[in-house]
Write an enzyme that holds these catalytic residues in place. Structure first.
Site, PDB file in Angstrom:
ATOM      1  N   GLY B 251       0.961  -1.039   0.383  1.00 52.53           N
ATOM      2  CA  GLY B 251       0.106  -0.041   0.001  1.00 52.53           C
ATOM      3  C   GLY B 251       0.995   1.175  -0.017  1.00 52.53           C
ATOM      4  CG  PHE B 252       4.029   1.600  -0.451  1.00 49.90           C
ATOM      5  CD1 PHE B 252       4.999   0.694   1.241  1.00 49.90           C
ATOM      6  CD2 PHE B 252       3.699   0.046  -0.760  1.00 49.90           C
ATOM      7  CE1 PHE B 252       5.502  -0.896   1.088  1.00 49.90           C
ATOM      8  CE2 PHE B 252       4.642  -0.975  -1.541  1.00 49.90           C
ATOM      9  CZ  PHE B 252       5.130  -1.380  -0.075  1.00 49.90           C
ATOM     10  N   GLY B 479       0.685  -6.710   4.116  1.00 50.74           N
ATOM     11  CA  GLY B 479       2.366  -7.381   3.621  1.00 50.74           C
ATOM     12  C   GLY B 479       3.286  -7.380   5.106  1.00 50.74           C
ATOM     13  CG  ASN B 647       6.920 -11.784  14.058  1.00 51.16           C
ATOM     14  OD1 ASN B 647       7.879 -11.613  14.233  1.00 51.16           O
ATOM     15  ND2 ASN B 647       6.036 -12.047  14.095  1.00 51.16           N
ATOM     16  CD  GLN B 654       5.465  -2.700   8.350  1.00 50.44           C
ATOM     17  OE1 GLN B 654       5.648  -2.003   7.344  1.00 50.44           O
ATOM     18  NE2 GLN B 654       5.390  -2.517   9.276  1.00 50.44           N
ATOM     19  N   GLY B 717       4.453   2.533  16.112  1.00 48.41           N
ATOM     20  CA  GLY B 717       4.643   2.025  14.664  1.00 48.41           C
ATOM     21  C   GLY B 717       5.550   1.915  14.344  1.00 48.41           C
ATOM     22  N   GLY B 719       5.998   1.045  10.493  1.00 48.30           N
ATOM     23  CA  GLY B 719       5.730   1.042   8.983  1.00 48.30           C
ATOM     24  C   GLY B 719       7.044   2.322   8.122  1.00 48.30           C
ATOM     25  CD  GLU B 720       4.093   5.929   8.026  1.00 47.61           C
ATOM     26  OE1 GLU B 720       3.832   7.078   6.843  1.00 47.61           O
ATOM     27  OE2 GLU B 720       3.140   6.577   8.665  1.00 47.61           O
TER      28      GLU B 720
END
Lengths: 329, 753
Positions: B251-252, B479, B647, B654, B717, B719-720
């Site tokens: 997605g990103f 993902g 995890n 990521q 978080g 992801g970024e």
């Protein structure tokens, strides 16, 4: 994609009449043609698949030259022992092109005839004389970073994309073709045309003529190499590339072959540089002078002026490396 | 690389362990189905026709040739398509309004707003027929003047308000005056190009109407966003829309909102009365899905002879579209990175006749950290200081603008760990002094920073009499391993084996889940899951205590242990199976539903009082060809403080992915928008250069694993954060290798040659 008919003949005698009518294209690996059909740039009515014509052999001829069938896959050719041993520049050029998967499909004949990667050629919203004759050229004042600086015209500055052809140009390869009028041989350096006013006509093949083989003269004694400079480490077209073979005796250049990719509208044999180098000193100063002389004819645009400097630097680097590596051995 | 220390947040059996993702077998064996892989009887296929001008009006459309193609069912244009309702406006009181991607009412207008806007949809019996027929549709236009060239519009940018809670603005002390009197200053102008989304899975939608009920298969980062937008645009109740998204192929930020393809697939299905699948071509993704804005930045720093910053000036220009998008919060990074008594931050933006810009991994911080972290490096060169030392001299103990004390900040440790592990002491002090054959070698560092946010979620947890547990939450998996992580957390919270837990997700019929953007999903869902698990254990305890011989008489939940699939007081305990069987129950189910007003009030308070952020230190080594200027990254180490790592396996994946995306941003990627036509002319993976494997070295990812005191389980978080700082670290390494400071991304060889 526009619908088309598909025929896979089993001998050349059947293929040529099938491939001659207007709107017909020969299909090799399809790695370029099928992409262009998906984009609507090529819209053939008929495809004649040539991979069943037994044109996939590589054989050494009695005079020591090497005959390469037009349907030989790029990876097969790059890995062939005779190519790796006697024509290293060709093996390296092939391996620098595309990706492993594409090389497994792409054929020698198709590689000879692959079309430019100029972004405006691909953009249906853009003017492109190569795609649509007479529509103009949006690359002239647009994104032309990838475009050619040698052999350009006011109609087209699209760079020739092939790596293999650059090596073949340096090797004096000869292209064998067969058409409705029989067979003929075309030196690789005369296969591709400069754009001039008709950039849509890219080669000297006649209607129905099929590339059947490429013949390489016997191996050079000179050491050869191919260097490709690009924006990422793999799967990118050359910003500049150099195919070279160099032999030195007593600090003099006794044999030189030099061809450039990424900078010309066709695979660019650097005759002027070769002329200056042959018989002269084998040192960096001479290499630089020759490189500058070859690029003196360059016509640059805002986005690709760097290619002159880059091509010169790459020529010098390649000749320097070949000299160090003990040219002539 | 797994750390030696155990997970900080819990002493769980599973949390903190590198558990393989639970959907791995489904993906590797091809059983995982993506949005374009759902078949229905009578399914039709749609393809889009794009405008070839940037601004104007359609005068006529020629569709006869397309209609004549064998298998064509319909050609929908503004002349015959059923209308959609307007997009509406972004509103803080309507969460689904964040899903508005553009204001264009596709096929209900003859107006063209960008080059590549969909102007027709062809529906056919096959994908191929639809694609071919679409290529035959032509239009004539009345051309209007279009503003499409970012660079020439930069002088017309005006200050903007940023986005809610993140204005990117600050004016502390007198930064200009302090700059003028500082003994050391740098004052640099940076620029970055537009970047576009290239998720492995191109956007795809399968839409099925049943009366006024709609089912949509769609790869999305925001199930409820898509649901809300579709309900609004097609005038049906939200509950009539079911969105299914069990797998998303990346997605990103590009799938955070439904774009034209989603709306038009649903429209085509309604117009033709058939289920419709629309899979965008790669070119279609470029034309209809927004990307990361182009930008310019000025970063000026003033420092004393001791390296203490006296002044930070950071201003920026980004662009939106006339039809939507939001200003990029580029200067936000300078709110949090360095202490200085005088700080001036201001963002400006302008509108262009291009498709709306949108989120792309670390919006704002990815660009802003390139400017700030390049400038601090250049200041280090000017001062003859080690760039890590200079950073540490200015490491704040409280928000440099907000003045709020950090509850959690471990950047010093990240740099210390990184410098040791990377061999920073091997770095020659002079530029151009390290060489390996034809390669000039350089080493660079940069700080990674990403502000942490947390939303909320609803969740149900059901304990069955056979001991299995079902967790239901409409969260998204694109993902990153979200269901795997929640499975670990629930297994630990309830003391059951991993295999006993099943997490259901990716379906709007499930309880509302937080969207997967802004690095918010895991923290947001975890908070709800923890609350639900506590509630469940309480219910089970209550049941157990009703039994005459219960070992838990008079015991409260905090006194009990949760282990071995049951509740224990000391050594005395009962399994869940025993408790449920004794009570004659086949299951116990609890629901956690957040109190939204209370949540919003707490969020507003927390943003001001407890700023949270993930941070990290990026280390890299580059090689620059001395003849040709080609730049290749040869080594990478990222040391991150992302709180508790739930995890290690999915987390590292990521972070590594973010670093790779940053390498592309730094060296190879850029969207080419023709300055005359506004057309993207490199809409393909062949000409838009994302890094290939050969461009990516081994990437060493380390994390400190220190729990964030105000986050659920102490997690932040992640992801970024991986992409932030990467372009600057590379630019700084190139500076070290060559002596050249490249201010304009990407760092292609012509800028180094």
């Amino acid at each position: 994609m526009k619908p088309f008919t598909y025929l896979k003949p089993h001998d050349i005698e059947a293929a040529i009449p099938a491939g001659t009518p207007p709107g017909t294209k020969y299909l090799g690996g399809g790695t370029n043609l099928v992409d262009l059909m998906r984009e609507g740039i090529e819209q053939p009515d008929h495809l004649v698949d040539i991979t069943g014509l037994h044109l996939d052999g590589i054989e050494e001829l009695p005079d020591g030259s090497l005959r390469i069938g037009a349907a030989v896959r790029n990876s097969t050719l790059a890995a062939h022992p005779k190519v790796r041993k006697g024509y290293r520049v060709l093996s390296e050029a092939l391996l620098s092109g595309a990706s492993g998967q594409l090389r497994n499909m792409a054929t020698v004949g198709g590689n000879l005839l692959q079309r430019t990667r100029c972004p405006y050629f691909y953009s249906d919203a853009a003017a492109c004389n190569k795609r649509q004759p007479g529509s103009g050229c949006d690359a002239l004042d647009g994104f032309n970073r990838s475009c050619a600086v040698l052999g350009v015209s006011d109609s087209c500055i699209a760079a020739h994309p092939s790596d293999m052809c650059v090596a073949l140009s340096a090797l004096d390869a000869v292209v064998h073709v067969q058409g409705p009028g029989g067979t003929r041989e075309i030196p690789l350096t005369e296969l591709h045309r400069l754009p001039g006013d008709t950039p849509n006509i890219e080669n000297t093949l006649e209607a129905g003529e099929l590339v059947t083989a490429v013949v390489l003269p016997p191996p050079l004694s000179a050491r050869s190499t191919y260097r490709k400079v690009r924006d990422r480490a793999s799967y990118a077209f050359a910003l500049a590339s150099v195919a070279a073979a160099l032999e030195i005796e007593d600090d003099k250049v006794t044999r030189i072959r030099l061809a450039l990719g990424g900078v010309g509208t066709k695979p660019w044999r650097a005759y002027e540089a070769e002329r200056l180098l042959l018989g002269g000193p084998a040192d960096e100063q001479a290499y630089r002078r020759a490189a500058e002389a070859e690029l003196a004819a360059a016509t640059v645009r805002a986005g690709n002026a760097f290619k002159v400097t880059l091509a010169e630097a790459t020529i010098v680097a390649v000749l320097r490396d070949l000299s160090k590596a003990g040219a002539g051995s | 690389m797994t750390q030696d220390s155990p997970a900080g947040g819990t002493n769980g059996k599973y949390v903190g362990r590198p558990i393989a993702r639970i959907d791995g077998p489904a993906k590797t064996s091809g059983q995982a189905r993506f949005a374009a892989e759902y078949s229905y009887p009578d399914l039709a296929y749609a393809a889009l026709v794009y405008s070839t001008i940037a601004r104007g009006r359609i005068l006529s459309m020629e569709t006869a040739a397309a209609k004549a193609v064998d298998g064509v069912v319909a050609v929908l244009t503004h002349e015959n398509a059923p209308p959609m309702k307007p997009a509406g406006k972004l509103s803080p009181f309507d969460v689904s309004s964040i899903a508005i991607s553009t204001s264009v009412n596709y096929l209900a207008t003859d107006e063209v707003h960008w080059n590549g806007q969909p102007i027709a949809v062809v529906v056919a019996e096959t994908h191929e027929a639809a694609q071919y027929a679409a290529s035959l549709v032509t239009a004539t236009y009345q051309h209007w003047h279009a503003k499409v060239d970012f660079a020439s519009e930069v002088p017309n940018a005006i200050p903007d308000k940023g986005i809610p809670f993140m204005t990117g603005k600050a004016d502390k002390g007198d930064a200009m005056a302090a700059l003028a009197t500082s003994p050391f200053t740098v004052d640099l102008e940076f620029s970055t190009p537009q970047y576009n989304h290239n998720a492995l899975e191109p956007h795809a939608t399968t839409a099925v109407w049943d009366g006024d009920k709609l089912t949509v298969h769609e790869g999305t980062q925001s199930l409820t966003g898509v649901q809300g937008q579709l309900a609004k645009r097609f005038g049906i109740p939200k509950d009539n829309v079911r969105v299914l998204s069990p797998f998303v192929g990346g997605g990103f930020g590009g799938k955070a909102r439904p774009w034209a393809g989603t709306l038009l697939a649903v429209l085509a299905a309604r117009a033709t009365g058939r289920p419709v699948r629309l899979t965008l071509t790669r070119e279609g993704v470029y034309h209809t899905v927004g990307g990361r804005t182009a930008s310019t930045q000025r970063v000026a720093l003033g420092a004393g002879t001791d390296g203490q910053l006296a002044s930070i000036v950071h201003t920026s220009v980004s662009r939106t579209g006339y039809v939507g998008g939001m200003p990029e919060r580029i200067t936000e990074v300078s709110h949090e990175t360095y202490a200085a008594p005088n700080i001036y931050l201001q963002q400006s933006s302008m509108k262009l006749d291009l498709v709306s810009n949108t989120f792309m991994r670390a919006p704002g911080e990815a660009i802003g950290s390139f400017g700030l972290e390049s400038a601090i490096d250049e200041l280090a060169w000017d001062m003859g200081m080690d760039p890590i030392q200079l950073r540490m001299a200015n490491e704040p103990d409280r928000g440099p603008v907000s003045g709020k004390v950090f509850a959690h900040r471990h950047l010093r440790e990240a740099y210390a760990v990184g410098a040791e592990r990377f061999g920073w002491d091997q770095r020659e002090l002079r530029a151009g002094a390290m060489r390996d054959g034809r390669w000039l070698v350089g080493m660079g560092v940069a700080t990674a920073h990403h502000t942490a946010m947390q939303l909320t979620s609803s969740v149900t947890v059901r304990l069955n009499a056979d001991g299995t547990v079902v967790v239901r939450c409409a969260m998204q998996e694109m993902g990153m391993g979200a269901p795997t992580v929640q499975t670990q957390i629930v297994a630990d919270e309830l003391g059951v084996p991993l295999e006993a837990v099943r997490v259901e997700y990716g379906d709007t019929d499930l309880p509302w889940g937080a969207p997967a953007f802004g690095s918010v999903q895991t923290a947001s869902v975890t908070a709800a899951v923890l609350a639900a698990c506590t509630k469940l254990k309480q219910s089970v305890l209550t049941l157990a205590r009703k039994q005459p011989a219960s070992p838990f008489k008079g015991r409260k939940l905090p006194e009990l242990d949760t282990r071995d699939a049951g509740l224990f007081f000391g050594t005395r305990g009962q399994s869940y199976v025993e408790i449920l069987n004794a009570a004659g129950r086949n299951h116990v189910e609890v629901a956690y539903k957040p109190n939204m007003p209370a949540f919003l009030a707490r969020t507003v308070r927390d943003v001001g009082w407890r700023p949270k952020a993930a941070t990290g230190a990026q280390f890299c080594e580059v090689r620059v060809d001395a003849d040709t200027g080609e730049v290749r990254v040869s080594r990478w180490l990222g040391v991150f403080d992302v709180g508790t790592v739930i995890n290690a396996r999915t987390a590292e994946s990521q972070l590594r992915g973010g670093i790779i995306m940053g390498i592309g941003m730094a060296l190879t990627e850029r969207t080419l928008i023709d300055h005359r036509s506004g057309r993207i002319i490199n809409p393909s993976l062949s000409e838009y250069h994302i890094p290939v494997h050969a461009d990516v070295p081994h990437i060493d990812v380390q994390y400190l694993n220190k729990p964030e005191p105000n986050s659920p389980l102490g997690l932040l978080g992640l992801g970024e954060i991986g992409i932030t700082g990467v372009p600057a670290a590379i630019a700084n390494a190139v500076r070290h290798a060559t002596g050249k400071r490249v201010l304009d991304l990407p760092i292609t060889l012509d800028k180094v040659l």
